[in-house]
Design a protein around this motif. Structure first.
Motif, short mmCIF file in Angstrom:
data_model
loop_
_atom_site.label_atom_id
_atom_site.label_comp_id
_atom_site.label_asym_id
_atom_site.label_seq_id
_atom_site.Cartn_x
_atom_site.Cartn_y
_atom_site.Cartn_z
N PRO A 43 0.84 -1.21 0.00
CA PRO A 43 0.00 0.00 0.00
C PRO A 43 0.87 1.26 0.00
O PRO A 43 1.95 1.27 0.59
CB PRO A 43 -0.79 -0.10 1.30
CG PRO A 43 -0.47 -1.40 1.91
CD PRO A 43 0.69 -2.00 1.20
N ALA A 44 0.36 2.30 -0.64
CA ALA A 44 1.03 3.60 -0.61
C ALA A 44 0.91 4.17 0.81
O ALA A 44 0.15 3.68 1.64
CB ALA A 44 0.37 4.54 -1.61
N GLU A 45 1.66 5.23 1.08
CA GLU A 45 1.70 5.81 2.43
C GLU A 45 0.31 6.22 2.91
O GLU A 45 -0.06 5.94 4.05
CB GLU A 45 2.64 7.02 2.44
CG GLU A 45 2.85 7.57 3.83
CD GLU A 45 3.88 8.69 3.85
OE1 GLU A 45 3.77 9.53 4.75
OE2 GLU A 45 4.77 8.72 2.99
N ASP A 46 -0.47 6.88 2.07
CA ASP A 46 -1.81 7.30 2.49
C ASP A 46 -2.73 6.09 2.70
O ASP A 46 -3.58 6.11 3.59
CB ASP A 46 -2.43 8.28 1.49
CG ASP A 46 -2.61 7.70 0.10
OD1 ASP A 46 -1.79 6.88 -0.33
OD2 ASP A 46 -3.60 8.08 -0.56
N GLN A 47 -2.51 5.04 1.93
CA GLN A 47 -3.30 3.82 2.10
C GLN A 47 -2.92 3.10 3.40
O GLN A 47 -3.79 2.58 4.09
CB GLN A 47 -3.12 2.90 0.89
CG GLN A 47 -3.69 3.49 -0.38
CD GLN A 47 -3.22 2.77 -1.63
OE1 GLN A 47 -2.11 2.23 -1.68
NE2 GLN A 47 -4.07 2.77 -2.66
N ARG A 48 -1.64 3.11 3.73
CA ARG A 48 -1.20 2.52 5.00
C ARG A 48 -1.83 3.27 6.17
O ARG A 48 -2.27 2.67 7.15
CB ARG A 48 0.33 2.53 5.12
CG ARG A 48 1.00 1.45 4.29
CD ARG A 48 2.47 1.26 4.68
NE ARG A 48 3.27 2.47 4.65
CZ ARG A 48 3.91 2.93 3.59
NH1 ARG A 48 3.86 2.28 2.45
NH2 ARG A 48 4.62 4.05 3.66
N ALA A 49 -1.88 4.59 6.07
CA ALA A 49 -2.50 5.39 7.13
C ALA A 49 -3.98 5.05 7.26
O ALA A 49 -4.51 4.94 8.38
CB ALA A 49 -2.31 6.88 6.85
N ALA A 50 -4.65 4.88 6.14
CA ALA A 50 -6.07 4.51 6.15
C ALA A 50 -6.26 3.13 6.77
O ALA A 50 -7.22 2.90 7.53
CB ALA A 50 -6.65 4.57 4.75
N LEU A 51 -5.37 2.20 6.46
CA LEU A 51 -5.43 0.86 7.04
C LEU A 51 -5.24 0.92 8.55
O LEU A 51 -5.93 0.22 9.31
CB LEU A 51 -4.38 -0.06 6.41
CG LEU A 51 -4.67 -0.52 5.00
CD1 LEU A 51 -3.42 -1.13 4.37
CD2 LEU A 51 -5.83 -1.50 4.97
N GLU A 52 -4.32 1.76 9.00
CA GLU A 52 -4.08 1.91 10.43
C GLU A 52 -5.32 2.45 11.14
O GLU A 52 -5.68 1.98 12.22
CB GLU A 52 -2.89 2.82 10.68
CG GLU A 52 -1.57 2.14 10.33
CD GLU A 52 -0.37 3.08 10.47
OE1 GLU A 52 -0.46 4.08 11.21
OE2 GLU A 52 0.66 2.77 9.85
N ARG A 53 -5.98 3.42 10.52
CA ARG A 53 -7.21 3.95 11.11
C ARG A 53 -8.30 2.88 11.13
O ARG A 53 -9.03 2.74 12.11
CB ARG A 53 -7.69 5.18 10.34
CG ARG A 53 -6.87 6.43 10.58
CD ARG A 53 -7.51 7.67 9.99
NE ARG A 53 -7.75 7.58 8.55
CZ ARG A 53 -6.84 7.88 7.62
NH1 ARG A 53 -5.63 8.27 7.97
NH2 ARG A 53 -7.15 7.78 6.34
N ARG A 158 -29.03 6.09 12.99
CA ARG A 158 -27.73 6.31 12.37
C ARG A 158 -26.67 6.42 13.47
O ARG A 158 -26.79 7.24 14.39
CB ARG A 158 -27.77 7.59 11.54
CG ARG A 158 -26.64 7.71 10.55
CD ARG A 158 -27.02 8.73 9.46
NE ARG A 158 -26.09 8.59 8.35
CZ ARG A 158 -25.16 9.48 8.05
NH1 ARG A 158 -25.03 10.58 8.76
NH2 ARG A 158 -24.36 9.28 7.03
N ILE A 159 -25.62 5.57 13.37
CA ILE A 159 -24.57 5.56 14.39
C ILE A 159 -23.20 5.59 13.74
O ILE A 159 -22.99 4.98 12.68
CB ILE A 159 -24.70 4.34 15.33
CG1 ILE A 159 -24.64 3.04 14.53
CG2 ILE A 159 -25.98 4.39 16.14
CD1 ILE A 159 -24.60 1.79 15.39
N PRO A 160 -22.24 6.29 14.34
CA PRO A 160 -20.89 6.34 13.77
C PRO A 160 -20.13 5.04 14.01
O PRO A 160 -20.27 4.41 15.06
CB PRO A 160 -20.22 7.50 14.52
CG PRO A 160 -20.97 7.60 15.81
CD PRO A 160 -22.37 7.13 15.53
N LEU A 161 -19.34 4.64 13.02
CA LEU A 161 -18.48 3.47 13.13
C LEU A 161 -17.03 3.93 13.20
O LEU A 161 -16.70 5.05 12.83
CB LEU A 161 -18.70 2.54 11.93
CG LEU A 161 -20.13 2.03 11.77
CD1 LEU A 161 -20.26 1.21 10.50
CD2 LEU A 161 -20.56 1.22 12.99
N SER A 162 -16.16 3.06 13.66
CA SER A 162 -14.78 3.44 13.91
C SER A 162 -13.99 3.80 12.66
O SER A 162 -13.00 4.52 12.75
CB SER A 162 -14.06 2.31 14.65
OG SER A 162 -14.01 1.16 13.84
#
Length: 174
Positions: A43-53, A158-162
């Protein structure tokens, strides 16, 4: 944090998330997720960050609790992604109504005319802006044998997810 392909796959499977759903959340294809998990592609850097989140443990704990509550509820209830309508969890009573396993399946194709009409009005009601967070919907029957919806009322909440997405808790009333 860096996830190896095997670690990414393990995290995804532990959380019960399909590759296609991770792909949808990250804006990539399912094939890309598969390539990440096999180590063919990184994954690219921004994709890695998204995966971490997406796979952050504290956020996962909240989603796991919601899923557990839905899956052990005596009520006829299920949780979907508010955007994709993919089924995230369902109570035993709800699963019993359906004639097959639906986890990860987009549910809108089974919507009755009443549900489709209510869905079409959500934007005007401020659903996506947070002005309206719950709504009672008259379903009407969908005429589908394997995933039947009977005429009646349901409560949409409607509820927020992580992962930053919103979930919709659907509870049959009465």
């Amino acid at each position: 944090m860096h996830y190896s392909g095997r670690a990414l796959k393990r995290l995804r499977l532990m959380r019960g998330i399909k590759q296609s759903h991770v792909a949808e959340l990250l804006g990539v294809t399912q094939a890309t997720i598969s390539r990440w998990e096999t180590g063919v592609l990184m994954p690219a850097e921004d994709q890695r960050a998204a995966l971490e989140r997406l796979f952050a443990p504290p956020a996962f704990a909240a989603d796991a609790a919601i899923k557990r509550l839905v899956e052990t509820s005596a009520a006829r209830v299920h949780l979907i992604c508010d955007h994709s309508h993919r089924l995230l969890a369902a109570s035993p009573a709800r699963r019993k109504e359906w004639r097959r396993d639906m986890l990860g399946t987009p549910m809108f194709r089974y919507a009755s005319e009443g549900i489709q009409q209510a869905e079409a009005k959500l934007q005007d009601l401020g659903w996506y802006d947070g002005e309206t967070t719950s709504l009672v919907v008259e379903t009407g029957p969908n005429g589908c044998d394997d995933v039947p919806i009977l005429a009646g009322s349901v409560l949409w909440e409607r509820i927020p997810l992580s992962d930053g997405a919103m979930g919709r808790l659907v509870t049959t009333l009465g």
